[in-house]
Scaffold this motif. Structure first.
Motif, PDB file in Angstrom:
ATOM      1  N   MET A 333       0.717  -1.364   0.012  1.00  0.00           N
ATOM      2  CA  MET A 333       0.047  -0.062  -0.036  1.00  0.00           C
ATOM      3  C   MET A 333       0.779   1.293   0.067  1.00  0.00           C
ATOM      4  O   MET A 333       0.617   2.231  -0.684  1.00  0.00           O
ATOM      5  CB  MET A 333      -0.763  -0.121   1.059  1.00  0.00           C
ATOM      6  CG  MET A 333      -1.841   1.062   1.278  1.00  0.00           C
ATOM      7  SD  MET A 333      -2.731   1.179   2.716  1.00  0.00           S
ATOM      8  CE  MET A 333      -1.523   1.836   4.043  1.00  0.00           C
ATOM      9  N   PHE A 334       1.850   1.321   0.864  1.00  0.00           N
ATOM     10  CA  PHE A 334       2.867   2.433   0.694  1.00  0.00           C
ATOM     11  C   PHE A 334       3.326   2.619  -0.490  1.00  0.00           C
ATOM     12  O   PHE A 334       3.600   3.789  -0.842  1.00  0.00           O
ATOM     13  CB  PHE A 334       3.946   2.201   1.947  1.00  0.00           C
ATOM     14  CG  PHE A 334       4.793   3.190   2.121  1.00  0.00           C
ATOM     15  CD1 PHE A 334       4.884   4.407   2.791  1.00  0.00           C
ATOM     16  CD2 PHE A 334       5.969   3.353   1.220  1.00  0.00           C
ATOM     17  CE1 PHE A 334       5.468   5.429   2.886  1.00  0.00           C
ATOM     18  CE2 PHE A 334       6.961   4.403   1.263  1.00  0.00           C
ATOM     19  CZ  PHE A 334       6.864   5.534   2.213  1.00  0.00           C
ATOM     20  N   PRO A 343      -0.266  12.876  -1.578  1.00  0.00           N
ATOM     21  CA  PRO A 343       0.365  13.573  -0.674  1.00  0.00           C
ATOM     22  C   PRO A 343       0.302  13.043   0.861  1.00  0.00           C
ATOM     23  O   PRO A 343       1.147  13.613   1.573  1.00  0.00           O
ATOM     24  CB  PRO A 343      -0.715  14.741  -0.713  1.00  0.00           C
ATOM     25  CG  PRO A 343      -1.913  14.230  -1.349  1.00  0.00           C
ATOM     26  CD  PRO A 343      -1.318  13.269  -2.261  1.00  0.00           C
ATOM     27  N   VAL A 344      -0.260  11.773   0.760  1.00  0.00           N
ATOM     28  CA  VAL A 344      -0.104  11.273   2.293  1.00  0.00           C
ATOM     29  C   VAL A 344       1.025  10.545   2.602  1.00  0.00           C
ATOM     30  O   VAL A 344       1.306  10.606   3.813  1.00  0.00           O
ATOM     31  CB  VAL A 344      -1.508  10.026   2.151  1.00  0.00           C
ATOM     32  CG1 VAL A 344      -1.199   9.402   3.464  1.00  0.00           C
ATOM     33  CG2 VAL A 344      -2.663  10.461   1.888  1.00  0.00           C
ATOM     34  N   VAL A 345       1.853  10.565   1.420  1.00  0.00           N
ATOM     35  CA  VAL A 345       2.994   9.826   1.711  1.00  0.00           C
ATOM     36  C   VAL A 345       3.918  10.095   2.735  1.00  0.00           C
ATOM     37  O   VAL A 345       4.572   9.718   3.461  1.00  0.00           O
ATOM     38  CB  VAL A 345       3.861   9.545   0.400  1.00  0.00           C
ATOM     39  CG1 VAL A 345       5.371   8.895   0.517  1.00  0.00           C
ATOM     40  CG2 VAL A 345       3.162   8.459  -0.367  1.00  0.00           C
ATOM     41  N   GLU A 346       4.199  11.371   2.803  1.00  0.00           N
ATOM     42  CA  GLU A 346       5.077  12.205   3.510  1.00  0.00           C
ATOM     43  C   GLU A 346       4.635  12.081   5.114  1.00  0.00           C
ATOM     44  O   GLU A 346       5.593  12.101   5.987  1.00  0.00           O
ATOM     45  CB  GLU A 346       5.075  13.846   3.408  1.00  0.00           C
ATOM     46  CG  GLU A 346       6.532  14.397   3.537  1.00  0.00           C
ATOM     47  CD  GLU A 346       6.519  15.839   3.065  1.00  0.00           C
ATOM     48  OE1 GLU A 346       6.736  16.808   3.761  1.00  0.00           O
ATOM     49  OE2 GLU A 346       6.231  16.079   1.595  1.00  0.00           O
TER      50      GLU A 346
END
Length: 462
Positions: A333-334, A343-346
């Motif tokens: 998922m990552f 934008p969630v990754v950070e």
């Protein structure tokens, strides 16, 4: 009945497994060495290797490991379990010599193949030796030593590899192999081997040494072992016998467990751990993160020997397959979010390390050690020499496929695809264990054979 010194079997198995730690060091060697080979100041090679060269170097060890089990099975039956393990150090030393004098990738490929032969030999003989010196109620613990010690080897090379020279890494590897040879020389042979050679007196002395009892004190146990060995000698097992009746049941369970062990993705994770951290963009330096994971692995692996003979094999395999499915799923998922530049990754940059910790801890509890422990328990004595090398070679064929093609799949389809394949395999492992793997906790070899022969595929014990 004499109380004896049952701790001795743990010390003997511990010394035997120093060689397993050597193999962990060799298998994890690529993690710190890849970056050295790409650095002209540190590399002994005349040219910088290509990414394809490094991918082959990671996976080629498993080619040697495919052939090693047949050499190991032959050595175990002809010269004994003890000398079989000592002879497995020969390809290790040859491999280190090739690595030390390497000027081109061909030397490193050859060295890794020799290491692989040793890996295949030791993974065949070591579980056999540990199962044969163990009492019925400690066999699971001694069988679990394999995973615990291999993680010590990984941690050693992860911990020192990035901070010492290419040659120093080799010197440490050779020193640990030499330490094993010196210490294991003083350890006893397996009593079962002597009984197979019809040398009851030598078997009695061996068993007395292992148990810390007098010859009279081990007579009852020796007589029981002798009955099992004599029954096995009355039957001559060929390769065809592996595929008949209860032997085939033991064989397909063993092969399935080592398939799931490899296709949960452990070797892809270990061989390419530094790359996974780099790809995740985490702020933690990849060499430090790798050491943290290595330390977590060691701690997790030493839990299994403490609990396996209380909880049983099945429950640990079920917990393990759930955990590896969760860890691989989260990693997938990552990387999917990362590749889509979400934008969630950070805000979830911690997820790769958390996922790897979950994955590796639960792998070390079950899918790592227990396929080898269960394999050493399921096969009858007369079939072991024929069946174990085939199942072990099958394991390393699967390992080759994973380590060779994981980078290719990751590059062409995305890293998340590889991890999700591993996650699905872990889910299948859960249901296979639930419905088909028998519980061998606390049972004698004879009872296990009766259970398989009676067709009971599950054994519930309070």
């Amino acid at each position: 009945m004499e109380e004896g010194q049952l701790w001795r079997q743990y010390v003997i198995a511990g010394v035997a497994n120093i060689l397993i730690a050597c193999l962990g060091y060799n298998m994890g060697w690529t993690a710190p060495i890849n970056s050295k080979l790409n650095n002209t100041d540190e590399s002994p090679l005349e040219t910088i290797p290509t990414p394809d060269d490094l991918a082959w170097m990671g996976s080629i060890l498993t080619i040697g490991a495919i052939f090693g089990p047949f050499v190991g099975g032959f050595a175990a039956s002809k010269i004994g379990r003890k000398w079989g393990l000592i002879s497995a150090t020969i390809p290790l030393f040859i491999g280190w010599i090739l690595v030390a004098v390497a000027k081109t990738m061909a030397y490193l490929f050859a060295g890794r193949i020799f290491w692989g032969v040793s890996v295949g030999m030791v993974f065949t003989i070591s579980p056999m030796y540990c199962a044969e010196i163990a009492t019925d109620d400690s066999r699971g613990a001694l069988g679990s030593f394999l995973q615990a010690f291999i993680t010590l080897g990984f941690l050693l090379v992860y911990g020192i590899g990035p901070y010492i020279s290419y040659m120093a890494v080799a010197y440490v590897g050779v020193a640990v192999v030499a330490l094993f040879c010196v210490l294991f020389f003083f350890m006893p042979e397996s009593p079962t081997y002597y009984l197979l050679k019809n040398d009851r007196d030598a078997a009695a002395e061996c068993l007395a040494t292992i148990r810390g009892r007098s010859l009279a004190g081990v007579e009852a146990e020796l007589s029981k072992m002798e009955v099992e060995v004599k029954a096995s000698l009355e039957k001559t097992a060929t390769i065809a016998d592996v595929f008949r009746g209860s032997n085939f049941k033991a064989f397909y369970i063993s092969c399935a467990l080592v398939f799931f062990q490899q296709f949960c993705g452990i070797n892809a994770v270990l061989f390419y751990m530094t790359d996974i951290f780099d790809a995740s963009g985490t702020s933690l330096e990849s060499s430090v993160a790798t050491i943290i994971i290595g330390a977590v692995q060691v701690v997790a692996s030493f839990i299994t020997p403490l609990v396996v003979d209380r909880l049983g094999r099945r429950i640990l395999l079920l917990i393990s397959s759930c955990g590896t499915a969760l860890g691989a799923g989260l990693l997938g998922m990552f990387f999917l979010l990362s590749e889509n530049e979400s934008p969630v990754v950070e805000s979830i940059s911690f997820l790769p390390i958390l996922s790897l910790v979950v994955f590796i801890v639960t792998y070390c509890w079950g899918l790592g050690p227990l396929p080898w422990a269960v394999m050493s328990e399921l096969f009858p004595i007369e079939v072991k020499a024929a069946a174990s090398p085939i199942a072990t070679a099958f394991c390393w064929v699967m390992s080759f496929l994973v380590t060779r093609y994981f980078p290719t799949i990751s590059a062409s389809l995305g890293m998340f695809v590889g991890f999700w394949i591993f996650g699905v395999c872990s889910v299948i492992a859960f249901f296979f264990t639930l419905f088909l793997v028998p519980e061998t906790k606390g049972k004698s070899f004879q009872e296990i054979q009766e259970m398989l022969g009676a067709g009971k595929q599950r054994q519930e014990k309070a």
